[in-house]
Design a protein around this motif. Structure first.
Motif, PDB file in Angstrom:
ATOM      1  N   ARG A  35       0.835  -1.205   0.000  1.00 33.89           N
ATOM      2  CA  ARG A  35       0.000   0.000   0.000  1.00 33.89           C
ATOM      3  C   ARG A  35       0.873   1.260   0.000  1.00 33.89           C
ATOM      4  O   ARG A  35       0.592   2.218  -0.704  1.00 33.89           O
ATOM      5  N   SER A  36       1.952   1.205   0.798  1.00 36.41           N
ATOM      6  CA  SER A  36       2.823   2.393   0.873  1.00 36.41           C
ATOM      7  C   SER A  36       3.541   2.637  -0.455  1.00 36.41           C
ATOM      8  O   SER A  36       3.847   3.781  -0.798  1.00 36.41           O
ATOM      9  N   ALA A  37       3.836   1.558  -1.176  1.00 36.05           N
ATOM     10  CA  ALA A  37       4.613   1.703  -2.417  1.00 36.05           C
ATOM     11  C   ALA A  37       3.755   2.161  -3.596  1.00 36.05           C
ATOM     12  O   ALA A  37       4.289   2.569  -4.633  1.00 36.05           O
ATOM     13  N   GLN A  38       2.440   2.108  -3.422  1.00 38.64           N
ATOM     14  CA  GLN A  38       1.591   2.282  -4.613  1.00 38.64           C
ATOM     15  C   GLN A  38       1.660   3.691  -5.206  1.00 38.64           C
ATOM     16  O   GLN A  38       1.723   3.853  -6.426  1.00 38.64           O
ATOM     17  N   ALA A  39       1.687   4.723  -4.337  1.00 40.43           N
ATOM     18  CA  ALA A  39       1.623   6.091  -4.874  1.00 40.43           C
ATOM     19  C   ALA A  39       2.833   6.378  -5.766  1.00 40.43           C
ATOM     20  O   ALA A  39       2.696   6.976  -6.847  1.00 40.43           O
ATOM     21  N   SER A  40       4.024   5.941  -5.337  1.00 39.38           N
ATOM     22  CA  SER A  40       5.188   6.281  -6.161  1.00 39.38           C
ATOM     23  C   SER A  40       5.210   5.471  -7.457  1.00 39.38           C
ATOM     24  O   SER A  40       5.662   5.952  -8.495  1.00 39.38           O
ATOM     25  N   TRP A  41       4.703   4.236  -7.417  1.00 35.49           N
ATOM     26  CA  TRP A  41       4.601   3.442  -8.662  1.00 35.49           C
ATOM     27  C   TRP A  41       3.594   4.099  -9.612  1.00 35.49           C
ATOM     28  O   TRP A  41       3.841   4.255 -10.801  1.00 35.49           O
ATOM     29  N   ARG A  42       2.461   4.522  -9.063  1.00 39.01           N
ATOM     30  CA  ARG A  42       1.432   5.207  -9.864  1.00 39.01           C
ATOM     31  C   ARG A  42       1.985   6.468 -10.517  1.00 39.01           C
ATOM     32  O   ARG A  42       1.677   6.790 -11.662  1.00 39.01           O
ATOM     33  N   ASP A  43       2.831   7.207  -9.746  1.00 40.42           N
ATOM     34  CA  ASP A  43       3.306   8.495 -10.230  1.00 40.42           C
ATOM     35  C   ASP A  43       4.463   8.374 -11.216  1.00 40.42           C
ATOM     36  O   ASP A  43       4.868   9.372 -11.810  1.00 40.42           O
ATOM     37  N   ARG A  44       5.006   7.182 -11.380  1.00 42.61           N
ATOM     38  CA  ARG A  44       6.060   7.045 -12.400  1.00 42.61           C
ATOM     39  C   ARG A  44       5.429   7.143 -13.782  1.00 42.61           C
ATOM     40  O   ARG A  44       4.307   6.660 -13.999  1.00 42.61           O
ATOM     41  N   PRO A  45       6.136   7.770 -14.740  1.00 43.27           N
ATOM     42  CA  PRO A  45       5.543   7.866 -16.081  1.00 43.27           C
ATOM     43  C   PRO A  45       5.243   6.470 -16.629  1.00 43.27           C
ATOM     44  O   PRO A  45       5.974   5.516 -16.318  1.00 43.27           O
ATOM     45  N   PHE A  46       4.228   6.378 -17.455  1.00 41.51           N
ATOM     46  CA  PHE A  46       3.861   5.071 -18.015  1.00 41.51           C
ATOM     47  C   PHE A  46       5.074   4.422 -18.686  1.00 41.51           C
ATOM     48  O   PHE A  46       5.287   3.202 -18.571  1.00 41.51           O
ATOM     49  N   ALA A  47       5.885   5.220 -19.365  1.00 43.45           N
ATOM     50  CA  ALA A  47       7.031   4.653 -20.105  1.00 43.45           C
ATOM     51  C   ALA A  47       7.974   3.900 -19.160  1.00 43.45           C
ATOM     52  O   ALA A  47       8.561   2.886 -19.536  1.00 43.45           O
ATOM     53  N   GLU A  48       8.094   4.381 -17.929  1.00 49.31           N
ATOM     54  CA  GLU A  48       8.993   3.695 -16.979  1.00 49.31           C
ATOM     55  C   GLU A  48       8.377   2.378 -16.513  1.00 49.31           C
ATOM     56  O   GLU A  48       9.058   1.360 -16.409  1.00 49.31           O
ATOM     57  N   ARG A  49       7.079   2.417 -16.228  1.00 47.42           N
ATOM     58  CA  ARG A  49       6.419   1.159 -15.822  1.00 47.42           C
ATOM     59  C   ARG A  49       6.494   0.153 -16.975  1.00 47.42           C
ATOM     60  O   ARG A  49       6.776  -1.027 -16.783  1.00 47.42           O
ATOM     61  N   ALA A  50       6.253   0.658 -18.187  1.00 48.50           N
ATOM     62  CA  ALA A  50       6.270  -0.235 -19.362  1.00 48.50           C
ATOM     63  C   ALA A  50       7.669  -0.810 -19.577  1.00 48.50           C
ATOM     64  O   ALA A  50       7.809  -1.972 -19.978  1.00 48.50           O
ATOM     65  N   ALA A  51       8.703  -0.017 -19.287  1.00 49.02           N
ATOM     66  CA  ALA A  51      10.077  -0.512 -19.493  1.00 49.02           C
ATOM     67  C   ALA A  51      10.342  -1.695 -18.559  1.00 49.02           C
ATOM     68  O   ALA A  51      10.978  -2.691 -18.958  1.00 49.02           O
ATOM     69  N   CYS A  52       9.872  -1.602 -17.319  1.00 48.54           N
ATOM     70  CA  CYS A  52      10.034  -2.728 -16.375  1.00 48.54           C
ATOM     71  C   CYS A  52       9.291  -3.962 -16.883  1.00 48.54           C
ATOM     72  O   CYS A  52       9.830  -5.079 -16.874  1.00 48.54           O
ATOM     73  N   VAL A  53       8.058  -3.754 -17.325  1.00 46.67           N
ATOM     74  CA  VAL A  53       7.247  -4.896 -17.776  1.00 46.67           C
ATOM     75  C   VAL A  53       7.864  -5.509 -19.039  1.00 46.67           C
ATOM     76  O   VAL A  53       7.905  -6.735 -19.208  1.00 46.67           O
ATOM     77  N   ARG A  54       8.402  -4.643 -19.919  1.00 46.94           N
ATOM     78  CA  ARG A  54       9.046  -5.158 -21.131  1.00 46.94           C
ATOM     79  C   ARG A  54      10.289  -5.973 -20.763  1.00 46.94           C
ATOM     80  O   ARG A  54      10.561  -7.015 -21.349  1.00 46.94           O
ATOM     81  N   ALA A  55      11.024  -5.500 -19.765  1.00 46.10           N
ATOM     82  CA  ALA A  55      12.220  -6.250 -19.329  1.00 46.10           C
ATOM     83  C   ALA A  55      11.803  -7.604 -18.764  1.00 46.10           C
ATOM     84  O   ALA A  55      12.451  -8.632 -19.008  1.00 46.10           O
ATOM     85  N   PHE A  56      10.681  -7.623 -18.020  1.00 49.10           N
ATOM     86  CA  PHE A  56      10.158  -8.895 -17.495  1.00 49.10           C
ATOM     87  C   PHE A  56       9.802  -9.832 -18.653  1.00 49.10           C
ATOM     88  O   PHE A  56      10.145 -11.025 -18.650  1.00 49.10           O
ATOM     89  N   ARG A  57       9.147  -9.286 -19.661  1.00 48.65           N
ATOM     90  CA  ARG A  57       8.771 -10.068 -20.850  1.00 48.65           C
ATOM     91  C   ARG A  57      10.020 -10.672 -21.498  1.00 48.65           C
ATOM     92  O   ARG A  57      10.048 -11.856 -21.850  1.00 48.65           O
TER      93      ARG A  57
END
Ligand code: NAD
Length: 466
Positions: A35-57
């Motif tokens: 719960r505490s980590a959610q706000a900063s993950w939400r506030d990261r630009p989509f491109a950064e979240r997508a880069a992590c998910v792409r690396a996972f892929r």
């Protein structure tokens, strides 16, 4: 003393590993950190979240052979099918990466310029989408990569944090997924594995959550819905099925019967959308049954690590009793056992592929989810009879019609209660279309644009200049 899970290889009955289980206290701490980590993950630009998910892929692709070997070792899924699952997963992840922005980006729904009427302010009405927050993903073992990524990838990309409870029968795979997420750059508290069985799942539901996404059986789904209701937590349920196929009299039996046999016996019948009931028009009944039997009898049962194996062991030992009961009940009520019907005399939880004909809806095999290598084939004399039988179930996941005429097939399928309708195909899933059930098959959607919306909530903005 910490509880442990015993991970058993269903093909050999050997202990693979002992894995420590999360207790209530550990789960509470994980939820709190998530719960505490959610706000900063939400506030990261989509491109950064997508880069992590792409690396996972990319890591899934890089490690697909060892991941497939782990999946086969703990579930007994034939290695060729484990690899198919791993090879099919990246395309789903790509779908989400490509489509999340266009689904969630804010849009102006209505505008009034300033002074539209003398002296009035400018007005904009904007629709935007917020992530739900910290969500729980309580998952099944039969396709952990497919049913897992459908939930947690879409959830992460839309800015949620995820508490991922893999099934106790796919725990090593769940831990491997969590390790690859970390390696891909997803912060630990953003994607958190919760390890254990039903007790751990229930403890997770006692925590404050912003959404619960469950894949599993109807019986557990009822408990999940009840627990989520205590806190009015949003809940989505992807449950079992008793999926019917109707074969009309004008089909090419040589291609259709093997296709349906594959739909019934792929992954040992342990698929939510496995073919579970077959209705055949009386004008082609014998021909379909003969070809179907020949196909089933040619399936190679054996060591799931052998790439030539079609049928491995069942993933859970208790299912053998369920199947035996269904066979006995059907035979007692007049069905003909055409092949199989018994466990296989070898180490491991093997059940011989089983075909029953002359079945009726008085038999459990045509009513209850079998989730194993067993199928009933029933003769029908009209489309109307087929429709009535296809609808004679509390489930509503998929339904399929094989026939030469698209109009006839769609007319039939429109009258059958199901989330997915197949014409001349079965047991298939596409990222472009929602995966969704009706009745005892659950509610809500994953995959598709609808499946992305499952992880966000709309916010209405009324914006005036003064
Ligand atoms: P299951 O219901 O036994 O378990 C599913 C998950 O729920 C597991 O992680 C388990 O540990 C957890 N759980 C068990 N009791 C719980 C409780 N009281 N509270 C919280 N969590 C609890 O199902 P399964 O054997 O893992 O999967 C098989 C079922 O899943 C079949 O019915 C199949 O059709 C269905 N399924 C549906 C879909 C779909 O997309 N509709 C996909 C895959 C599987």
């Amino acid at each position: 003393m910490t509880d442990v899970l015993h991970v058993i290889n269903p093909a050999t009955e050997e202990l693979l590993e002992e894995v420590p289980v999360d207790d209530g206290e550990a789960i509470a701490q994980k939820v709190s950190r998530s719960r505490s980590a959610q706000a900063s993950w939400r506030d990261r630009p989509f491109a950064e979240r997508a880069a992590c998910v792409r690396a996972f892929r990319d890591l899934l692709v890089e490690h697909q052979d060892e991941l497939a070997a782990t999946l086969t070792a703990e579930t007994g899924k034939p290695i060729r099918q484990s690899l198919n699952e791993l090879k099919g997963t990246p395309a789903r992840i790509d779908f989400f990466i490509d489509h999340v922005p266009q689904v969630v980006e804010p849009r102006i729904m209505y505008q009034d310029p300033a002074n539209a009427l003398p002296g009035t302010a400018a007005l904009e009405e904007v629709l935007s989408y917020d992530p739900l927050g910290a969500i729980a993903n309580i998952s099944a073992w039969n396709y952990p990569y497919f049913v897992g990524t459908n939930v947690f990838v879409a959830a992460l990309l839309t800015g949620n944090t995820v508490l991922y409870k893999p099934s106790e029968f796919a725990t090593l795979t769940g831990l491997a997924i969590a390790a690859l997420m970390k390696e891909a750059g997803v912060p630990e508290d953003v994607f958190t594995p919760v390890i254990g069985g039903g007790v751990a799942g229930a403890a997770l539901l006692n925590q404050p959550l912003d959404g619960v996404f469950f894949t599993g059986s109807y019986a557990t789904g009822m408990k999940i819905a009840g627990a989520a209701a205590q806190q009015l937590t949003r809940v989505q349920l992807e449950l079992g099925g008793k999926d019917p196929v109707y074969v009309c009299e004008d089909v090419d039996v040589e291609t259709v019967a093997p296709a349906i046999a594959d739909g019934a016996f792929y992954n040992n019948g342990q698929s939510c959308c496995a073919v579970e009931r077959i209705y055949v028009h009386s004008n082609c009944y014998e021909a379909v049954v003969d070809k179907f039997l020949a196909t089933v009898q040619a399936l190679k049962l054996g060591d799931p690590t052998d790439p030539k194996t079609d049928l491995g062991p069942l993933s859970r030992r208790p299912q053998i009793d369920v199947l035996q009961r269904q066979v006995q009940d059907a035979v007692d009520k007049g069905a003909t056992l055409r092949c199989g019907g018994h466990p296989v005399d070898r180490p491991g939880w093997y059940f011989a592929p089983t075909v029953l004909t002359e079945v009726t809806h008085a038999m459990a095999v045509m009513q209850e989810e079998s989730f194993g290598p067993i199928i009933g084939i029933q003769r029908v004399s009209s489309d109307e009879e087929a429709i009535a039988l296809m609808n004679d179930t509390p489930y509503g996941l998929t339904a399929s019609v094989y026939c030469g005429d698209r109009q006839r097939a769609t007319r039939i399928l429109q009258q059958v209660r199901s989330g997915t309708a197949y014409w001349n195909c079965c047991d298939r899933v596409s990222p472009y279309l929602p995966w969704t059930g009706r009745g005892h098959s659950g509610y809500g959607s994953t995959l598709s644009i609808d499946g992305i919306r499952s992880f966000v909530q709309p916010r209405a903005w009324h914006l005036r200049t003064v």
